[in-house]
Design a protein around this motif. Structure first.
Motif, PDB file in Angstrom:
ATOM      1  N   GLY A 195     -24.376  -5.228 -38.224  1.00 60.68           N
ATOM      2  CA  GLY A 195     -24.361  -4.965 -39.663  1.00 60.68           C
ATOM      3  C   GLY A 195     -23.070  -4.304 -40.127  1.00 60.68           C
ATOM      4  N   GLU A 196     -23.171  -3.603 -41.244  1.00 58.10           N
ATOM      5  CA  GLU A 196     -21.976  -3.049 -41.881  1.00 58.10           C
ATOM      6  C   GLU A 196     -21.774  -1.571 -41.531  1.00 58.10           C
ATOM      7  N   ALA A 197     -22.613  -0.734 -42.098  1.00 56.72           N
ATOM      8  CA  ALA A 197     -22.463   0.710 -41.910  1.00 56.72           C
ATOM      9  C   ALA A 197     -23.784   1.371 -42.264  1.00 56.72           C
ATOM     10  N   PRO A 198     -24.027   2.574 -41.761  1.00 58.53           N
ATOM     11  CA  PRO A 198     -25.260   3.271 -42.141  1.00 58.53           C
ATOM     12  C   PRO A 198     -25.301   3.532 -43.643  1.00 58.53           C
ATOM     13  N   GLY A 199     -26.513   3.497 -44.202  1.00 58.72           N
ATOM     14  CA  GLY A 199     -26.736   3.945 -45.573  1.00 58.72           C
ATOM     15  C   GLY A 199     -27.353   5.337 -45.530  1.00 58.72           C
ATOM     16  N   ASN A 233     -23.814  -1.507 -36.011  1.00 64.20           N
ATOM     17  CA  ASN A 233     -23.002  -1.710 -37.205  1.00 64.20           C
ATOM     18  C   ASN A 233     -21.514  -1.688 -36.864  1.00 64.20           C
ATOM     19  N   HIS A 273     -25.847 -10.596 -45.699  1.00 57.83           N
ATOM     20  CA  HIS A 273     -26.365  -9.269 -45.386  1.00 57.83           C
ATOM     21  C   HIS A 273     -27.729  -9.080 -46.053  1.00 57.83           C
ATOM     22  N   PRO A 320     -29.843   2.550 -36.943  1.00 58.97           N
ATOM     23  CA  PRO A 320     -29.406   1.528 -37.887  1.00 58.97           C
ATOM     24  C   PRO A 320     -30.576   0.775 -38.511  1.00 58.97           C
ATOM     25  N   PHE A 321     -30.377   0.289 -39.701  1.00 57.32           N
ATOM     26  CA  PHE A 321     -31.320  -0.593 -40.393  1.00 57.32           C
ATOM     27  C   PHE A 321     -32.740  -0.047 -40.426  1.00 57.32           C
ATOM     28  N   ALA A 381     -32.900  -2.453 -46.533  1.00 55.94           N
ATOM     29  CA  ALA A 381     -32.262  -3.620 -45.900  1.00 55.94           C
ATOM     30  C   ALA A 381     -32.831  -3.833 -44.499  1.00 55.94           C
ATOM     31  N   GLU A 408     -30.228   5.679 -42.897  1.00 59.66           N
ATOM     32  CA  GLU A 408     -29.726   5.639 -41.524  1.00 59.66           C
ATOM     33  C   GLU A 408     -28.979   6.928 -41.190  1.00 59.66           C
TER      34      GLU A 408
HETATM   35  N1  URA Z   1     -26.951  -1.768 -43.833  1.00 59.56           N
HETATM   36  C1  URA Z   1     -26.228  -1.994 -42.724  1.00 59.56           C
HETATM   37  O1  URA Z   1     -25.334  -2.815 -42.700  1.00 59.56           O
HETATM   38  N2  URA Z   1     -26.522  -1.285 -41.649  1.00 59.56           N
HETATM   39  C2  URA Z   1     -27.469  -0.396 -41.595  1.00 59.56           C
HETATM   40  O2  URA Z   1     -27.681   0.194 -40.562  1.00 59.56           O
HETATM   41  C3  URA Z   1     -28.229  -0.178 -42.770  1.00 59.56           C
HETATM   42  C4  URA Z   1     -27.936  -0.872 -43.869  1.00 59.56           C
END
Ligand code: URA
Ligand code: URA
Length: 321
Positions: free
Chosen positions: A172-176, A212, A286, A185-186, A190, A179
């Motif tokens: 994925g991208e990055a923690p929100g 991520n 995503h 993660p996730f 999402a 997270e």
């Molecule tokens: N979106 C992401 O890309 N990664 C996460 O861990 C949570 C949301």
């Protein structure tokens, strides 16, 4: 050197040794710049934090440190023999029993990807060695302070979850915000959509590895910068190289930038497999994008079917309207 500085040097040296450092540059031989660069990466802070997260320092008296520290405390750490990448970590002369031995290889970042390389750089590790490397790498991640705008705001670093020998990595991208709070993660909205997509595809969250591009939450969930992705690259590349998955699914444009080093759109890259080292890479939208653009779910389902065919997972017949 006074005794305080000598003890500090010993502690730092031990922290490095236990964090898997295999090579310490000697400024006289390798130049001051190389030594400075190395110190930037393995700063005093990071040495101490790594040590704490490994439980090396708390409760250990100066006396026990003196027992386990190298016989001489160098003003500048001595150079380890070359080649750095295969030499074992400099072990204290009498290792404390509670501290697990460092793995044969450093947990430190592997050499960066040679563009276009279509195989993994090292032989696959046994499960226990993978898990041990991840334990050390996770401590390095927790101590990382490279992204100055992010690091002061983060609650938790988000390393990744799943079996270290998974066949498939979800990238994925990055923690929100969720997270960042939980450290996984996730797990937010999402993540719940990701879970549903996995179940619909005959996969479970438990059998895939989820990670991520970034290990920390960017302020207000802004898109990670190129510099932030590069700061995290040694971590995610080491994770991928350790898992050596057969498939990587890139969820969204940031994952694509990180894994494939491409700025092409998801729309142009989806629908076929790409290559990252020894893995086939699939690109799709995503989950957060799908929440905002539900009409694209149909396309992600097409992408998942492409993966299911590869894995031999039966594709359920389309539901009648
Ligand atoms: N979106 C992401 O890309 N990664 C996460 O861990 C949570 C949301
Ligand atoms: N753009 C993105 O950033 N992510 C997607 O998933 C699709 C388009």
């Amino acid at each position: 050197m006074n005794s305080w500085a000598s003890l500090a040097a010993k502690q730092l040296f031990q922290a490095w040794a236990h964090s898997g450092v295999t090579h310490i540059p000697n400024p006289r031989e390798e130049g001051v710049r190389a030594a400075e660069k190395w110190l930037e990466q393995w700063s005093v802070d990071s040495g101490v934090e790594v040590a704490k997260s490994l439980g090396v320092f708390p409760g250990e008296s100066a006396a026990s440190l003196n027992k386990t520290a190298p016989a001489t405390s160098p003003a500048l750490p001595p150079a380890a023999p070359s080649p750095a990448s295969i030499s074992p970590a400099p072990a204290p002369s009498t290792p404390a029993p509670s501290i697990p031995a460092a793995p044969m290889r450093s947990s430190s970042p592997l050499p960066s990807l040679v563009d276009g390389q279509t195989h993994w750089s090292e032989r696959p590790l046994e499960l226990a060695a993978r898990n041990e490397r991840f334990r050390l790498l996770q401590a390095e991640v927790a101590a990382c302070r490279k992204c100055t705008e992010i690091v002061c705001r983060r609650q938790k670093t988000v390393f990744g979850v799943g079996p270290s020998n998974a066949r498939i990595v979800m990238f994925g991208e990055a923690p929100g915000a969720d997270e960042d709070r939980v450290g996984e993660p996730f797990v937010g909205a999402a993540g719940q959509l990701l879970d549903k997509i996995l179940v619909a595809s005959g996969l479970s969250r438990e059998e895939v590895y989820i990670m991520n591009a970034l290990r920390c939450r960017p302020p207000n969930n802004r898109t990670p910068t190129e510099a932030e992705i590069e700061n995290c690259r040694p971590f995610f590349e080491t994770q991928l190289e350790t898992i050596q998955p057969e498939y990587i699914v890139c969820w969204g444009a940031v994952a694509v930038r990180a894994v494939l080093r491409s700025t092409e759109s998801v729309g142009r890259l989806r629908g076929k497999f790409h290559t990252y080292r020894g893995a086939k890479v699939m690109v799709t939208y995503h989950p957060a994008y799908l929440l905002r653009n539900p009409e694209a779910k149909r396309l992600t389902w097409d992408d998942m079917k492409m993966l299911m065919r590869e894995l031999g997972i039966p594709i359920p017949p389309p539901k009648r309207a």
